[in-house]
Design an enzyme around this catalytic site. Structure first.
Site, PDB file in Angstrom:
ATOM      1  N   GLU A 124       0.462  11.428 -12.052  1.00 24.42           N
ATOM      2  CA  GLU A 124       0.622  12.925 -11.818  1.00 24.42           C
ATOM      3  C   GLU A 124       1.118  14.011 -12.739  1.00 24.42           C
ATOM      4  OE1 GLU A 124       3.569  13.938 -11.296  1.00 24.42           O
ATOM      5  OE2 GLU A 124       4.224  12.143 -11.598  1.00 24.42           O
ATOM      6  N   GLU A 174       3.482  10.833 -14.419  1.00 21.03           N
ATOM      7  CA  GLU A 174       2.139  10.748 -15.621  1.00 21.03           C
ATOM      8  C   GLU A 174       1.765   9.429 -15.423  1.00 21.03           C
ATOM      9  OE1 GLU A 174       2.878  11.466 -19.899  1.00 21.03           O
ATOM     10  OE2 GLU A 174       3.744  13.409 -19.352  1.00 21.03           O
TER      11      GLU A 174
END
Length: 351
Positions: free
Chosen positions: A178, A319
């Site tokens: 994310e 991430e």
């Protein structure tokens, strides 16, 4: 069809794992050409993957990382040192192939899909960008619900559909990542209500905060928590969640519904997975906790899962970086089941 008359999305059916298989799988692993237990937690992972894939052999060749991006209205309260514009900048960095997630994905041979779940800007079309925007970022959860119930359900449905589409295209593993300025604040609220746990124990420094910044963050999150007493998973998601978090939760359910392991990254991805398993407890057995994040509050989520993560490297980037580092471990565990000879064959000279 109006929003009000649109059928409500329901979580997909997630087949519960047959827990009676565990002893069978464990015996199979113990019978490999190695001392029983000598591969430690890789053996536990092999058992889990074997149970997920049964009756087929586990396969972990093709892995796909879904990186969901979204903005948070809570940033208006000063919960982050960075403005929401950084979310857009990082999405562009992923698409240029220059972020940490890209480097780790190349090292681990994992494909990346970047998903606009709710970035607060119009992003230019790009062949590697999946446009799934539900709205331009969430509302400020300190003042009003982050999203409507329909928007929460739409985000769950889109995340679910994306995971299922990747599996239909051949993915053996779904990994989650994310990007969203302010999403540790949103995640802290979700964990507070769904673990549950004391609010202050769920709040960490996120992307980096000094003492005044942490004071603002605590005050804003406490203000949001005081605004609503929501406790059911969908209500908590609607009140405090992020669109990228909701889509990750949907992706967990989508992967589980198709009997595929889903690799959970750090604090934010784990908060999303917590939403998913509160909606559908059977999804828990399909989750592989990649790593222990250095972000305060992650231990609370891990305890709620009753799971021990594979790695503990002091990561707190997000991430999907931790999930990417864990993918080779899943591949090794799957090949332990499929490629390693049985000790009986070795002793009999049948190799």
């Amino acid at each position: 069809m109006t929003t009000e008359s649109r059928p409500l999305w329901q979580p997909p059916l997630v087949p519960p794992l047959n827990q009676e298989l565990e002893a069978t799988m464990r015996a199979r692993i113990d019978g490999k050409a190695k001392p029983p237990g000598s591969l430690g937690r890789i053996e536990d992972l092999a058992v889990q993957l074997g149970m997920i894939a049964h009756p087929a052999p586990p396969k972990a060749d093709k892995a796909v990382l879904l990186v969901f991006a979204g903005d948070h209205g809570l940033t208006e309260e000063g919960v982050s040192q960075y403005p929401s514009a950084v979310t857009v900048a990082m999405v562009k960095t992923y698409l240029a192939g220059r972020a940490s997630a890209n480097a780790f994905a190349a090292a681990a041979d994992v494909e990346i899909r970047v998903v606009d779940a709710g970035v607060a800007a119009e992003l230019p079309a790009h062949p590697d960008l999946i446009g799934a925007k539900v709205r331009m970022g969430t509302a400020n959860a300190a003042r009003e619900p982050a999203m409507t119930m329909q928007q929460a359900r739409d985000a769950l449905a889109k995340g679910c559909a994306l995971a299922i589409a990747e599996i239909a295209a051949g993915a053996d593993i779904i990994a989650l990542g994310e990007m969203g300025i302010g999403n540790t604040a949103s995640s802290a609220l979700l964990v507070h209500r769904l673990a549950p746990a004391p609010l202050d124990e769920c709040i960490g420094i996120g992307a980096g905060q000094d003492d005044p910044g942490m004071a603002r963050k605590h005050a804003a999150i406490a203000k949001a928590a005081a605004r609503s007493n929501a406790s059911s998973p969908l209500d908590v998601l609607r009140e405090f969640g992020g669109l990228e978090i909701a889509m990750m939760a949907g992706a967990v359910l989508g992967a589980a519904s198709k009997r595929r392991p889903v690799v959970i990254d750090g604090f934010i991805s784990s908060a999303a997975a917590l939403v998913a398993i509160r909606l559908c407890p059977d999804a828990r057995d399909y989750c592989v906790l990649a790593h222990r994040s250095a972000e305060k509050g992650h231990d609370i989520v891990l305890a709620a899962f009753g799971a021990k993560p594979l790695l503990d490297l002091g990561l707190r980037l997000g991430e999907g970086t931790g999930a990417l580092l864990a993918v080779p471990l899943l591949r090794a565990a799957a090949r332990l089941v499929t490629d390693v000879a049985d000790l009986s064959d070795v002793l009999a000279g049948n190799i």
